[in-house]
Design an enzyme around this catalytic site. Structure first.
Site, PDB file in Angstrom:
ATOM      1  N   ARG A 100      -0.275  -8.239  13.670  1.00  0.00           N
ATOM      2  CA  ARG A 100      -0.820  -7.271  12.697  1.00  0.00           C
ATOM      3  C   ARG A 100      -1.722  -7.971  11.681  1.00  0.00           C
ATOM      4  O   ARG A 100      -2.743  -7.423  11.275  1.00  0.00           O
ATOM      5  CB  ARG A 100       0.317  -6.536  11.967  1.00  0.00           C
ATOM      6  N   LYS A 102       0.827  -1.216   0.000  1.00  0.00           N
ATOM      7  CA  LYS A 102       0.000   0.000   0.000  1.00  0.00           C
ATOM      8  C   LYS A 102       0.858   1.263   0.000  1.00  0.00           C
ATOM      9  O   LYS A 102       0.602   2.195  -0.741  1.00  0.00           O
ATOM     10  CB  LYS A 102      -0.887   0.068   1.250  1.00  0.00           C
ATOM     11  N   ARG A 131      -9.106   1.782   9.253  1.00  0.00           N
ATOM     12  CA  ARG A 131      -8.564   0.495   9.681  1.00  0.00           C
ATOM     13  C   ARG A 131      -9.603  -0.352  10.415  1.00  0.00           C
ATOM     14  O   ARG A 131      -9.320  -1.471  10.786  1.00  0.00           O
ATOM     15  CB  ARG A 131      -7.418   0.837  10.611  1.00  0.00           C
ATOM     16  N   ARG A 172      11.349  -3.064   9.161  1.00  0.00           N
ATOM     17  CA  ARG A 172      10.895  -1.902   9.942  1.00  0.00           C
ATOM     18  C   ARG A 172      10.906  -2.287  11.414  1.00  0.00           C
ATOM     19  O   ARG A 172      10.840  -3.469  11.749  1.00  0.00           O
ATOM     20  CB  ARG A 172       9.477  -1.549   9.483  1.00  0.00           C
ATOM     21  N   ARG A 190      11.227  -6.592   5.179  1.00  0.00           N
ATOM     22  CA  ARG A 190      11.146  -5.131   5.159  1.00  0.00           C
ATOM     23  C   ARG A 190      12.035  -4.487   6.207  1.00  0.00           C
ATOM     24  O   ARG A 190      12.590  -3.418   5.984  1.00  0.00           O
ATOM     25  CB  ARG A 190       9.683  -4.753   5.404  1.00  0.00           C
TER      26      ARG A 190
HETATM   27  P1  AMP Z   1       1.136   1.114   8.892  1.00  0.00           P
HETATM   28  O1  AMP Z   1       2.302   1.976   8.557  1.00  0.00           O
HETATM   29  O2  AMP Z   1      -0.108   1.537   8.159  1.00  0.00           O
HETATM   30  O3  AMP Z   1       1.434  -0.350   8.732  1.00  0.00           O
HETATM   31  O4  AMP Z   1       0.816   1.338  10.456  1.00  0.00           O
HETATM   32  C1  AMP Z   1       1.742   0.999  11.446  1.00  0.00           C
HETATM   33  C2  AMP Z   1       1.047   0.912  12.796  1.00  0.00           C
HETATM   34  O5  AMP Z   1       0.469   2.193  13.103  1.00  0.00           O
HETATM   35  C3  AMP Z   1      -0.119  -0.068  12.856  1.00  0.00           C
HETATM   36  O6  AMP Z   1       0.308  -1.377  13.157  1.00  0.00           O
HETATM   37  C4  AMP Z   1      -0.967   0.543  13.970  1.00  0.00           C
HETATM   38  O7  AMP Z   1      -0.410   0.263  15.246  1.00  0.00           O
HETATM   39  C5  AMP Z   1      -0.813   2.033  13.727  1.00  0.00           C
HETATM   40  N1  AMP Z   1      -1.859   2.584  12.827  1.00  0.00           N
HETATM   41  C6  AMP Z   1      -1.682   3.089  11.570  1.00  0.00           C
HETATM   42  N2  AMP Z   1      -2.834   3.519  11.058  1.00  0.00           N
HETATM   43  C7  AMP Z   1      -3.781   3.284  12.002  1.00  0.00           C
HETATM   44  C8  AMP Z   1      -5.181   3.507  12.074  1.00  0.00           C
HETATM   45  N3  AMP Z   1      -5.874   4.037  11.046  1.00  0.00           N
HETATM   46  N4  AMP Z   1      -5.825   3.147  13.213  1.00  0.00           N
HETATM   47  C9  AMP Z   1      -5.161   2.609  14.251  1.00  0.00           C
HETATM   48  N5  AMP Z   1      -3.845   2.361  14.248  1.00  0.00           N
HETATM   49  C10 AMP Z   1      -3.143   2.699  13.136  1.00  0.00           C
END
Ligand code: AMP
Length: 185
Positions: free
Chosen positions: A142, A14, A90, A131, A129
């Site tokens: 996740r 994404k 989410r 991270r 990745r």
């Molecule tokens: P991402 O970079 O989108 O994979 O997000 C990394 C982490 O940030 C996720 O595992 C969540 O802990 C948090 N996170 C990101 N976006 C959201 C969201 N819309 N709602 C809740 N937690 C989020």
């Protein structure tokens, strides 16, 4: 002006694809994960509260996320040029919030893009990745959280005629080309 919502499991690509679409359509790329990681680096109140959830692979509570999204979507660049939302909504409550917020600010999303990648491939990509939150336990959590809380968002949008699923299990260039084909002009 385009307003795009981007769904898909962690590791589907994404972030990569949202950045490429944001460049090609000259719209802001709004990633809630990036916004949260920036808050963690800054060690501001949001970052301090969010960090533990992120490290565990849990969703950060909606009470912290919704204001952040409202602030970002009402910034001038987003109201003027449009946006691509990556990592939000989410869960179904966030999708409902987004609908309400958009109608309040007289905006409408054009399309909901859903990037599909098989589970086995997701784990390989996430492990590669590197991270901070890409440890094996966090990855497992996740993916569970995705299945339980985020996948139902696809159902939420299925009833609208704006949901389009795209095969994310191709080369980066091929996926971008497919996405560009379905995004309205
Ligand atoms: P991402 O970079 O989108 O994979 O997000 C990394 C982490 O940030 C996720 O595992 C969540 O802990 C948090 N996170 C990101 N976006 C959201 C969201 N819309 N709602 C809740 N937690 C989020």
């Amino acid at each position: 002006m385009r307003r795009l919502i981007f769904l898909g499991p962690p590791g589907a690509g994404k972030g990569t694809q949202a950045k490429r679409l944001a460049d090609s359509y000259e719209i802001p790329h709004i990633s809630t994960g990036d916004l949260l990681r920036a808050a963690v680096v800054q060690q501001n109140e949001l970052g301090i509260k969010a960090k533990g959830y992120m490290d565990r692979g849990e969703l950060v509570p909606d009470s912290l996320i919704l204001d952040m999204v409202r602030d970002r979507l009402t910034k001038l660049d987003a109201t003027a040029a449009g946006w691509i939302l990556d990592g939000f909504p989410r869960n179904v409550a966030q999708a409902e919030f987004l609908d309400k917020l958009l109608s309040e600010i007289n905006q409408e999303s054009d399309i909901v893009l859903n990037l599909e990648v098989p589970d086995e491939e997701l784990v390989i990509r996430l492990l590669g990745r590197g991270r901070a939150d890409d440890t094996e336990d966090t990855i497992r959590r996740r993916l569970e959280v995705y299945r339980e809380q985020t996948a139902p968002v696809i159902g939420y949008y299925r009833h609208s005629d704006r949901l389009v699923s795209v095969n994310g299990n191709l080369s980066i260039e091929e996926v971008t080309a497919q996405l560009q084909r379905v995004v309205p002009c």
